[in-house]
Write a protein that holds these residues in place. Structure first.
Motif: not given
Length: 144
Positions: A11-19
């Protein structure tokens, strides 16, 4: 359990990918171990988290008011269990991060004062009191 830790990291890395996918180049700063003088505060916070977990359990399946707030307030993040896997994932992707000796506030301030960052994002309103130039508070990176 390991499945929930893996989902936490994912979940954290999905947010990283998003930004990152939107042209933001993050520098993540993580709290280190809390200073010994805050051990009483840490115990108080753990009690509050346990009470929030109980409230979330009482609220049932998520349809009752306060469920998600209580659930969010009950989350306890352990450095070795949760943060180290995130650091490993960031390292694999070449995304920079820092781990503060204790709490991250002063590291974040120094990054701002030295103009290593253009803005500071987080949930802590102390950023404003510390005099940081640009503060993004409680931002939802998925909805804007």
């Amino acid at each position: 359990n390991m499945a929930s830790v893996a989902e936490f990291v994912a979940s954290f890395m999905r947010q990283v990918d998003y930004i990152v996918g939107r042209g933001v180049f993050p520098l993540f700063v993580f709290d280190g171990k809390g200073p010994p003088c805050k051990s009483a505060e840490k115990m108080r916070r753990e009690k509050n988290k346990a009470a929030a977990a109980e409230r979330a359990g009482e609220a049932g399946d998520g349809t009752q008011k306060g469920y998600f707030t209580s659930l969010r307030q009950s989350v306890s993040v352990d450095f070795e269990t949760h943060i180290v896997p995130i650091l490993n994932a960031l390292r694999k992707r070449g995304i920079p991060y820092q781990v503060s000796l204790y709490e991250a506030d002063w590291q974040l301030l120094m990054n701002d004062l030295l103009k290593l960052v253009d803005a500071t994002a987080g949930e802590d309103t102390d950023f404003i009191l510390h005099g940081m130039r640009v503060v993004i508070e409680n931002h939802n990176w998925h909805t804007g």
